[in-house]
Write an enzyme that holds these catalytic residues in place. Structure first.
Site, PDB file in Angstrom:
ATOM      1  N   ASN A   1       0.674  -5.401  10.814  1.00 20.05           N
ATOM      2  CA  ASN A   1       1.295  -5.721   9.531  1.00 20.05           C
ATOM      3  C   ASN A   1       0.686  -4.815   8.481  1.00 20.05           C
ATOM      4  O   ASN A   1      -0.405  -5.079   7.964  1.00 20.05           O
ATOM      5  CB  ASN A   1       1.054  -7.196   9.184  1.00 20.05           C
ATOM      6  N   GLU A   2       1.396  -3.746   8.197  1.00 15.89           N
ATOM      7  CA  GLU A   2       0.886  -2.729   7.284  1.00 15.89           C
ATOM      8  C   GLU A   2       1.110  -3.177   5.838  1.00 15.89           C
ATOM      9  O   GLU A   2       1.843  -4.134   5.582  1.00 15.89           O
ATOM     10  CB  GLU A   2       1.611  -1.395   7.537  1.00 15.89           C
ATOM     11  N   PRO A   3       0.488  -2.481   4.868  1.00 10.73           N
ATOM     12  CA  PRO A   3       0.704  -2.817   3.465  1.00 10.73           C
ATOM     13  C   PRO A   3       2.199  -2.926   3.157  1.00 10.73           C
ATOM     14  O   PRO A   3       2.998  -2.116   3.627  1.00 10.73           O
ATOM     15  CB  PRO A   3       0.070  -1.644   2.721  1.00 10.73           C
TER      16      PRO A   3
ATOM     17  N   SER B   1       3.795  -5.740   3.947  1.00 11.76           N
ATOM     18  CA  SER B   1       4.285  -6.845   4.778  1.00 11.76           C
ATOM     19  C   SER B   1       4.235  -8.148   3.983  1.00 11.76           C
ATOM     20  O   SER B   1       3.300  -8.382   3.225  1.00 11.76           O
ATOM     21  CB  SER B   1       3.393  -7.029   6.011  1.00 11.76           C
TER      22      SER B   1
END
Ligand code: F6R
Length: 634
Positions: free
Chosen positions: A158-160, A162
Site C-alpha cells: 500500500n504505497e502513499p 492508498s
C-alpha cells in the site's frame, strides 16, 4: 502503559537492543498464541510479510518447531502481497520466498497457506482479490498480522496515496520501492511494476498487529508514522487507528523518534558528552543561530533549562561545544605529522600510516569517503582499498550485454581468420542474448558481471589516486553463493578478512555497516569484520590500530556523532564526483534518494554536511566527509 518519554508517540513502540531481540519478542507472542490455540483445538490465522525484516522471526519459528516441539498444523496463513506477473517459482516471487524461509521447514498444511497469485489474468484480478478477502473472513479473520515498513511508508504494497479503507487489490509500485528492489532483480527495469496486496483496511481488521523495522534507513519514516498525524501520504500512519498495534524496532531504526532524537523534551536527562553535543546542535538549528550566539534564554525557552543550570552559563557551554566541534574538523585524516595531537582526531605518529579502507562492495567507500582516500594518498600514507564483495549482483543485464558485445567485436576484429562469429569467443554473450528479464544469473554471467565491476572499480580507484595494486578485490565467497537478503556468511569469509588484516597490519581501518538492516550487505560485511577483529585482537599491531566508521553511501552521519570531519575543497569534490561518475554500471542502481544518481547523492550529502557546519558558525567549507570512532571492546 506509556511512559513520559513516549509522549509524542501515537503507536505503542518497543525499542530493542537489536533485531534478534525484537524478533524474539514478536516470536514469543506468535508462539504463545499458536500453543494456546492448539490446546483449545482451534486454528490460528496469521497474516505474514516477506522482505528482510521478518527473516529472524521465521528462523525462530522454525527453531521452535524443530527443537521445542511446536506444531503449526493448525496454523492458517495469508501473505500480504505478491509481485504481479511473477510465476510462483521465480526466485524473487513472494511465494518462493515464503517457502524457502518458512513453509518448507514447518508443518503448516499446504491447503492452509495463502499467498496472492501474481499470475491471475488482468480481467480476473478484481474477482480474485474479493475471493482473497472472503477467504480471510471465512478463516475467522487475522489473529496476528506481521508487518515490515518500506521507505515510502508502505505496509504491504500500500504505497502513499492508498486509502485507509482499501482492501485487497492490484496496485502500482512506487518508484522508490522499485529502486529498493532493483538489486534483488538485477536492475530496476526487471522489477515488476504492479503487485497484488492486502489493503490497509484488510490489515486494520486483524486482531493484533506487530510491525518490525531495522536499520537507520527506516528511522525517518518510522518517526513520521508513529508521531505525526495519520495521512494517506504515509500509509503506515493509519496503524494509529488500531488499538492493538505494537512496533518492535532496533536502536538504529529508533533514532528519529523524539525520545531518542530530543530526549530532553520528554523527561529527565543524564547528560553525557554526546547528548550535550546533540542538544546544543539541535538548539542552534532550531533557533537558526550559530552556536556562539546562543543565549541562556534560548536554552531555557527550548526545554534545555536543566542543561544550562548544570553546565552553563551559555557562554561557557557554547565555547566548549564550539571547540569540540571545531577540533573534529581536520584536513589530516591520517594525523598531522609533528603536530600536537592532544585534541586531534588522529595521532601524529607514525607519520606515515598504513590505512585500510574496507568497502562492502565497490563504490560504497568511494561515495562516502572518496575525497578522504585521495587526501590520505597525497599525504603519503599507504592506502589499501579492499572491496569485500564483487558486487556482481548490482550489474544489469543491459550493461553486461553491452560489455559482452564490445568484447566480442574486439575479438572478432582481431581474429577474423579464426571465426566470423565473435560470440563463440565470448560464451557469455550467447547466454546474455537469450536471457529473459526475470531469469537468475548463471555462475558464468555472475563472473562476467564481476569483471565489469572490477574494471570500473579500478577506473574509479585510479581517479582517487590509487594505483592498481592498492585496489584489492576479496570476492568473499558468501556473496558469490548468495542473493541479496539471503546471504549466509561463512567461516572462510572471516578467514579471508583476517588474512588481509594480518598482511596489512593497518594503523587505521575505515569501515561501514554498523547501523544497517542486519540482512543488508553492509551489515553482513560489518558482522564479518567484527568477527575478524575478534581474531586479530590479540595481535601486537592491533593495539595501535584505530577503526573509523563511515556512513552508508546514501546516508549522512549526524553531525553530533562525528569525531572526524574531513573538509573537501571544490576541486576535490569535483574529482570525487568525476571518479564516481566513471562507475558506469551503478548509474540508477544505487539505492538512495529517489531520482538521484550515485555521484549526485555523494555530492549533495557532502554539501549538506558542510552547510550544517557553516550554520553552526564554524568555518565555511565546500563539502565534508564524516567519521565516527568505533570503540567497541572485542
Ligand atoms: C512485504 C511487504 C513490504 C515489506 C517492506 C519492508 O511482504 O509487504 O511492505 O514489509 O517493503 O521490506 P524489507 O523488510 O525488505 O525492508
Amino acid at each position: 502503559m506509556k511512559s513520559e518519554s513516549q509522549f509524542y508517540e501515537k503507536i505503542n513502540t518497543v525499542i530493542c537492543r537489536n533485531a534478534s531481540e525484537a524478533s524474539e519478542e514478536v516470536a514469543r507472542h506468535v508462539i504463545n498464541l499458536i500453543r494456546q490455540r492448539a490446546e483449545a483445538s482451534r486454528p490460528v490465522v496469521l497474516g505474514l510479510a516477506t522482505g528482510s525484516t521478518p527473516l529472524l522471526l521465521y528462523k525462530r519459528l522454525i527453531q521452535a518447531h524443530r527443537e521445542e516441539g511446536l506444531s503449526l498444523a493448525h496454523v492458517i496463513t495469508f501473505n500480504l502481497d505478491e509481485y504481479y506477473g511473477l510465476e510462483r517459482e521465480h526466485p524473487e516471487s513472494y511465494w518462493r520466498f515464503m517457502h524457502d524461509q518458512l513453509f518448507d521447514h514447518v508443518d503448516i498444511p499446504k491447503e492452509n497457506i495463502h499467498v496472492p497469485d501474481g499470475t491471475v489474468p488482468r480481467d480476473e484480478v478484481f474477482e480474485y482479490c474479493q475471493g482473497y478477502e472472503a477467504a480471510i473472513a471465512a478463516a475467522g479473520g487475522l489473529d496476528i498480522q506481521i508487518l515490515g515498513i518500506g521507505r515510502t511508508g508502505h505496509i504491504g504494497f500500500n504505497e502513499p496515496g492508498s486509502s485507509g479503507d482499501s482492501l485487497t487489490r492490484m496496485v502500482t509500485l512506487d518508484r522508490l520501492t522499485r529502486k529498493d528492489a532493483a538489486r534483488d532483480f538485477q536492475g530496476e527495469n526487471a522489477v515488476p511494476r504492479n503487485a497484488i496486496t492486502m489493503g490497509i483496511g484488510t490489515i486494520l481488521k486483524a486482531k493484533k498487529i506487530f510491525l518490525m523495522a531495522w536499520g537507520q534507513s527506516k528511522a525517518e519514516v518510522l518517526a513520521k508514522a508513529i508521531e505525526e498525524e495519520p495521512t494517506a501520504a504515509l500509509p503506515a500512519s493509519f496503524l494509529q487507528r488500531h488499538d492493538q498495534v505494537t512496533f518492535y524496532i532496533d536502536q538504529a531504526a529508533s533514532s528519529e523518534l523524539t525520545r531518542i532524537k530530543r530526549p530532553w523534551l520528554v523527561g529527565p536527562m543524564q547528560w553525557d558528552r554526546l547528548l550535550i553535543r546533540k542538544a546544543v546542535i539541535w538548539l542552534a538549528m532550531e533557533r537558526d543561530k550559530p552556536v556562539l550566539k546562543l543565549r541562556d534564554e534560548d536554552y531555557s525557552e527550548y526545554g534545555l533549562a536543566e542543561l544550562i543550570t548544570d553546565y552553563g552559563p551559555a557562554y561557557d557551554l557554547n565555547i566548549a561545544i564550539f571547540n569540540d566541534l571545531q577540533r573534529a574538523i581536520t584536513g589530516w585524516p591520517g594525523g598531522k605529522p609533528d603536530a600536537d595531537d592532544t585534541h586531534r582526531p588522529e595521532r601524529a605518529t607514525p607519520k606515515q600510516k598504513r590505512s585500510l579502507v574496507l568497502s562492502p562492495e565497490p563504490l560504497v567507500a568511494e561515495m562516502s569517503m572518496g575525497a578522504t582516500i585521495r587526501r590520505l594518498v597525497s599525504q603519503g600514507h599507504t592506502v589499501t582499498l579492499a572491496h569485500l564483495c564483487s558486487g556482481n549482483l548490482g550489474v544489469s543485464d543491459r550493461d553486461a550485454l553491452h560489455a559482452a558485445e564490445f568484447a566480442s567485436s574486439v575479438i572478432a576484429e582481431e581474429d577474423t581468420v579464426a571465426t566470423n562469429d565473435g560470440s563463440s569467443r565470448i560464451p557469455v554473450l550467447k547466454e546474455l542474448r537469450e536471457k529473459s528479464p526475470y531469469q537468475e544469473d548463471s555462475p558464468t554471467v555472475r563472473d562476467f558481471k564481476g569483471l565489469i565491476r572490477r574494471s570500473e572499480a579500478m577506473t574509479t580507484g585510479r581517479a582517487l589516486s590509487l594505483t592498481t595494486p592498492q585496489i584489492r578485490h576479496l570476492d568473499l565467497p558468501f556473496y558469490e553463493k548468495g542473493r541479496y537478503r539471503r546471504f549466509k556468511p561463512l567461516d572462510e569469509d572471516v578467514d579471508k578478512l583476517v588474512e588481509l588484516l594480518r598482511e596489512i597490519r593497518p594503523h587505521q581501518i575505515y569501515m561501514t555497516g554498523h547501523l544497517s538492516d542486519p540482512s543488508s550487505l553492509d551489515a553482513v560485511s560489518f558482522g564479518l569484520f567484527r568477527q575478524a577483529v575478534e581474531q586479530v585482537s590479540q595481535d601486537d599491531w592491533w593495539e595501535g590500530c584505530r577503526v573509523w566508521l563511515y556512513s552508508p553511501a546514501d546516508a549522512l552521519m549526524p553531525c553530533y556523532v562525528s569525531e572526524m570531519s574531513v573538509p573537501v575543497s571544490p576541486d576535490e569534490l569535483h574529482e570525487k564526483v568525476k571518479a564516481i561518475y566513471s562507475y558506469h554500471s551503478q548509474r540508477s542502481q544505487v539505492p538512495g534518494v529517489d531520482n538521484q544518481e550515485a555521484w549526485d547523492v555523494a555530492r549533495s550529502l557532502g554539501l549538506k554536511a558542510a552547510e550544517e557546519i557553516d550554520a553552526l558558525g564554524l568555518a565555511e567549507y565546500e563539502a565534508l566527509e564524516r567519521f565516527q570512532r568505533w570503540y567497541e571492546q572485542v
